[in-house]
Design a protein around this motif. Structure first.
Motif, PDB file in Angstrom:
ATOM      1  N   ASP A  73       0.874  -1.134  -0.039  1.00  0.00           N
ATOM      2  CA  ASP A  73      -0.037  -0.134  -0.037  1.00  0.00           C
ATOM      3  C   ASP A  73       0.773   1.149   0.150  1.00  0.00           C
ATOM      4  OD1 ASP A  73      -2.742   1.437   0.600  1.00  0.00           O
ATOM      5  OD2 ASP A  73      -1.428   2.234   2.078  1.00  0.00           O
ATOM      6  N   GLY A  74       0.721   2.142  -0.940  1.00  0.00           N
ATOM      7  CA  GLY A  74       1.156   3.339  -1.136  1.00  0.00           C
ATOM      8  C   GLY A  74       1.476   4.142   0.531  1.00  0.00           C
ATOM      9  N   GLU A  85       3.858   2.529   2.551  1.00  0.00           N
ATOM     10  CA  GLU A  85       5.417   2.623   1.971  1.00  0.00           C
ATOM     11  C   GLU A  85       5.701   4.434   2.183  1.00  0.00           C
ATOM     12  OE1 GLU A  85       7.889   1.904  -2.047  1.00  0.00           O
ATOM     13  OE2 GLU A  85       5.864   1.502  -2.257  1.00  0.00           O
ATOM     14  N   ALA A  86       5.023   5.063   1.901  1.00  0.00           N
ATOM     15  CA  ALA A  86       5.525   6.510   2.131  1.00  0.00           C
ATOM     16  C   ALA A  86       5.711   6.608   3.656  1.00  0.00           C
ATOM     17  CB  ALA A  86       4.415   7.381   1.687  1.00  0.00           C
ATOM     18  N   ALA A  87       4.787   6.283   4.456  1.00  0.00           N
ATOM     19  CA  ALA A  87       5.167   6.460   5.846  1.00  0.00           C
ATOM     20  C   ALA A  87       6.454   5.815   6.551  1.00  0.00           C
ATOM     21  CB  ALA A  87       4.030   5.752   6.641  1.00  0.00           C
ATOM     22  N   CYS A  88       6.838   4.372   5.874  1.00  0.00           N
ATOM     23  CA  CYS A  88       8.211   3.652   6.137  1.00  0.00           C
ATOM     24  C   CYS A  88       9.170   4.810   5.718  1.00  0.00           C
ATOM     25  CB  CYS A  88       7.926   2.567   5.613  1.00  0.00           C
ATOM     26  SG  CYS A  88       9.572   1.739   5.914  1.00  0.00           S
ATOM     27  N   LEU A  89       9.072   5.442   4.455  1.00  0.00           N
ATOM     28  CA  LEU A  89      10.318   6.285   4.018  1.00  0.00           C
ATOM     29  C   LEU A  89      10.301   7.629   5.055  1.00  0.00           C
ATOM     30  CD1 LEU A  89       9.574   5.671   0.144  1.00  0.00           C
ATOM     31  CD2 LEU A  89      11.663   5.106   1.500  1.00  0.00           C
ATOM     32  N   HIS A 106      12.010  13.218   0.926  1.00  0.00           N
ATOM     33  CA  HIS A 106      11.450  13.604  -0.425  1.00  0.00           C
ATOM     34  C   HIS A 106      10.844  12.345  -1.193  1.00  0.00           C
ATOM     35  CE1 HIS A 106      11.333  15.234  -4.584  1.00  0.00           C
ATOM     36  NE2 HIS A 106      12.006  14.277  -4.929  1.00  0.00           N
ATOM     37  N   ALA A 107      11.482  11.114  -0.928  1.00  0.00           N
ATOM     38  CA  ALA A 107      10.831   9.848  -1.457  1.00  0.00           C
ATOM     39  C   ALA A 107       9.563   9.608  -1.037  1.00  0.00           C
ATOM     40  CB  ALA A 107      11.934   8.540  -1.491  1.00  0.00           C
ATOM     41  N   GLY A 157       0.147   7.620  -3.425  1.00  0.00           N
ATOM     42  CA  GLY A 157      -0.521   7.071  -2.231  1.00  0.00           C
ATOM     43  C   GLY A 157      -0.458   7.830  -1.007  1.00  0.00           C
ATOM     44  N   ALA A 158       0.900   8.669  -0.992  1.00  0.00           N
ATOM     45  CA  ALA A 158       1.294   9.462   0.251  1.00  0.00           C
ATOM     46  C   ALA A 158       0.155  10.052   0.740  1.00  0.00           C
ATOM     47  CB  ALA A 158       2.378  10.244   0.074  1.00  0.00           C
TER      48      ALA A 158
END
Length: 359
Positions: free
Chosen positions: A243-244, A247-251, A272-273, A279-280
């Protein structure tokens, strides 16, 4: 009744090597003694089997009475003689011993009886009886705070090695869920078990657990461990659709940890990533904007900073969270290249919004 006793770590290895005519004064013997003790706790029978396996497979080489290692002991596998001895000792514990001991082995070198019971299909009395018999047989020993520990790492290794991959992953999943229900403080243990169970749980569950563990490590300033948690989780699910938003929260978490560690440039790349991952969420973008600059002492400019503040403000409802909006306007004012009407407007809005909060 004959009983096998354990010698102190250095002496037990030296005695066996000396009996075979090896020079134990060189560095290899000293290193070998430490490694072997970790696996065997000085048990002479286990030591003898391991040393024999090392010789037979060419890992332990002797020339003119001196030893050298051609590969790591960890890479050699478990000698069949050790497997046979451990198997016989487990059989003597009764028919329920193997499933109970396998559950304990998956938990780790140290474990509690309660956690074994939580992941076992057997009733509490049966589980406790097996653990008591294992203590009497010296396969386990008691440690502080009423916890148990495998007496020899090889015992645990044999038990884990004989569980099928699918069953082992389900056990890791069950251990992780039991730890979550107990609401214990060890987020790293939960993350470890979910990574090991990556094929039988969702990738989002693996990543969320790693993020919790990373934050716990970062709170204790062990930033390298925090990053390792995130890397390990992402590697475990790299071939899965994620789930985007997760993934964004992990980055973002990775960027926040790197920023706290002082690695500003790497932190900004991760942040930035996070903001460019499809989906962020608005929350991720706002928190990324607030984290992007780093400590106040940092003066390194970045062309991505001001656009990120503006994007975050566009996604944020000022009325619902005036404190965050105030901080973003203040950051825009501070980062403005010149004192102009736009900068003064950001200052005004920052002060106006701050006045409506306790910030």
């Amino acid at each position: 009744h004959n009983r096998t006793h354990s010698f102190p770590t250095r002496r037990s290895s030296d005695l066996l090597l000396e009996q075979d005519g090896y020079d134990t004064t060189d560095g290899t013997a000293d290193r070998l003694a430490r490694v072997l003790h970790d696996d065997t706790a000085g048990n002479p029978l286990f030591l003898r089997e391991v040393l024999r396996e090392l010789r037979e497979n060419g890992s332990l080489v002797e020339k003119d009475g001196r030893l050298s290692m051609s590969r790591l002991v960890d890479d050699m596998g478990i000698p069949q003689g050790v497997r046979d001895v451990i198997g016989q000792r487990l059989e003597r514990l009764g028919p329920d011993a193997v499933p109970v001991m396998r559950s304990a082995a998956v938990i780790g070198r140290n474990f509690s009886a309660g956690l074994v019971q939580a992941v076992s299909d057997l009733d509490e009395e049966t589980v406790l009886d097996v653990l008591d018999r294992a203590l009497e047989a010296r396969l386990l020993r008691e440690t502080d705070r009423a916890r148990l520990q495998f007496s020899h790492a090889l015992v645990r290794a044999v038990l884990v090695d004989e569980i099928s991959s699918g069953r082992r992953q389900r056990l890791h999943r069950d251990v992780a869920h039991a730890l979550q229900r107990a609401r214990g403080p060890d987020a790293a243990a939960i993350s470890y078990h979910l990574v090991e169970a990556a094929d039988v749980v969702s990738p989002e569950e693996v990543i969320r657990a790693a993020m919790a563990a990373a934050r716990q490590h970062a709170a204790g300033t062990t930033y390298d461990l925090a990053i390792a948690e995130l890397d390990r989780a992402m590697a475990a699910v790299e071939d899965k659709a994620i789930d985007g938003a997760v993934e964004a929260a992990c980055l973002l978490t990775r960027g926040q940890v790197l920023m706290r560690s002082g690695d500003v440039m790497a932190a900004r790349e991760a942040i930035h990533a996070a903001t460019t991952t499809p989906g962020a969420t608005a929350e991720t973008v706002v928190q990324a904007a607030l984290a992007f600059h780093g400590p106040a002492r940092v003066t390194a400019p970045d062309d991505r900073e001001l656009p990120l503040y503006r994007r975050a403000l566009d996604m944020l409802d000022d009325r619902q969270d005036p404190a965050l909006a105030s901080r973003l306007h203040a950051n825009l004012a501070l980062g403005a290249p010149s004192r102009d009407a736009a900068q003064r407007e950001h200052v005004r809005l920052a002060m106006e919004l701050a006045a409506t909060t306790d910030d």
